[in-house]
Design an enzyme around this catalytic site. Structure first.
Site, mmCIF file in Angstrom:
data_model
loop_
_atom_site.group_PDB
_atom_site.id
_atom_site.type_symbol
_atom_site.label_atom_id
_atom_site.label_comp_id
_atom_site.label_asym_id
_atom_site.label_seq_id
_atom_site.Cartn_x
_atom_site.Cartn_y
_atom_site.Cartn_z
ATOM 1 N NE ARG A 69 -0.403 1.651 3.575
ATOM 2 C CZ ARG A 69 0.776 2.255 3.769
ATOM 3 N NH1 ARG A 69 1.868 1.567 4.046
ATOM 4 N NH2 ARG A 69 0.864 3.576 3.671
ATOM 5 C CG ASP A 98 -3.028 7.626 -2.125
ATOM 6 O OD1 ASP A 98 -2.695 6.460 -2.357
ATOM 7 O OD2 ASP A 98 -3.003 8.127 -0.990
#
EC number: 5.3.1.23
Length: 348
Positions: A49, A239
């Site tokens: 992640r 992100d």
């Protein structure tokens, strides 16, 4: 296999090893991936992640696809695998960015076998460049913080943005570690980051390994913490960053930025250039991943919520650029980001 614990990704031979971040800090467990489907599942299930790390893992996944289809007469099966990889987590733009780089190499060949060595080289380059960019980014961020504050101070961070979320060193946490080593930062407040608890499990662990003064809190305590005036900056990763500077980051970031602004604290976002998506005009166009309700219903294997209810579980939220004081990349610092500044910065 022998890999330092501050690295979450390792490529050896024709095998991708991923540090299973679901098990940390209790257990250090490595997942062996020899097929692209295993990489796809690892990304979806949070084994790996963090936007940069997801992109790097996907790049190696493309290599594994080429190896699996090495006897094929066309590259079409690999292109199909790339399309599936790109859907594994939709918000992190580094995922598509890395796949596009791999496709650029792949499409120079008519069949998989001749492409394999070039694909390995490209995946390793993506991995190496991320580490180098993070180190440079951290230098820019730490120097900027030193210029802004007359004495050492505390910062708050959210989610996990260290070596575990990247190719190495980290983005926001990389800045924090570099600034700590220079005496700029003297304490770090770490938010738990529900529901996956990346702050409690991963960031606290990384800071502990580095010997950095830190305290863990729920993100609900952030307003009280900011009100003391001792925590001067909120430092987070991203992100995806839209063309106008709006930022998609771990759920809760938007609320924290509002609290920081109300109390006169400042907000820094750290991300490599690969996280910018200039094709998206603003944050309202960024796709937000919604994850399983079970992540809220259960802690471990124990259900903590009543049966028969529904849950809303977005993985990310959007922080408007008007709440961000500085965007830090490997190319420098963008103060009070806006569309024009970002376009000029990314084109450099």
């Amino acid at each position: 296999m022998c890999t330092p614990l501050n690295s979450a990704i390792d490529w050896q031979g024709n095998t991708l090893w991923l540090l299973d971040q679901r098990a940390l800090p209790v257990d250090t467990r490595w997942l062996e991936c020899t097929h692209v489907d295993q990489v796809n599942e690892a990304i979806q299930t949070m084994v790996v992640r963090g936007a940069p790390a997801i992109g790097i893992a996907a790049a190696y996944g493309v290599v594994l696809s080429a190896i699996a289809h090495r006897a094929a007469s066309t590259i079409d099966p690999i292109i199909d695998d790339c399309a599936r990889l790109a859907q594994s987590r939709p918000t992190a733009v580094n995922l598509q960015w890395a796949i596009d780089r791999m496709l650029g190499v792949l499409k120079k060949h008519s069949a998989p076998q001749p492409a394999i060595d070039a694909l390995v080289h490209e995946a390793e380059a993506i991995h190496r460049e991320d580490i180098e960019n993070n180190l440079t980014l951290a230098e820019h961020g730490a120097a900027f913080l030193a210029q802004q504050e007359p004495a050492s101070f505390a910062v708050m961070t959210h989610c996990n943005t260290g070596a575990l979320a990247t190719g190495g060193h980290g983005t926001a946490l990389g800045i924090i570690q570099t600034a700590w080593s220079r005496g700029v930062i003297d304490h770090v407040v770490v938010n738990e980051t529900r529901p996956w608890m990346q702050g409690a499990r991963l960031t606290a662990w990384e800071l502990q390994q580095s010997g950095i003064s830190m305290a863990l809190q729920t993100e609900g305590a952030a307003g009280l913490t900011f009100s003391s005036g001792k925590t001067r900056w909120l430092i987070v990763g991203a992100d995806r960053i839209a063309a106008n500077g709006d930022v998609a980051n771990k759920i809760g970031t938007y609320t924290l930025a509002i609290a920081a602004r109300h109390h006169g604290m400042r907000v820094m976002v750290a991300a490599p250039i690969s996280t910018f998506d200039l094709s998206i005009p603003d944050g309202s166009h960024i796709p937000i991943e919604t994850r399983s309700e079970d992540e809220l219903f259960y802690q471990g294997g124990t259900r903590i919520a009543p049966d028969g209810i529904r849950a809303f579980n977005p993985a990310f939220d959007i922080t408007p650029h008007t709440l961000i004081d500085a965007l830090v990349t490997e190319q420098g610092v963008i103060e009070t980001p806006c569309r024009e500044k970002i376009e000029n910065h990314v084109k450099v």
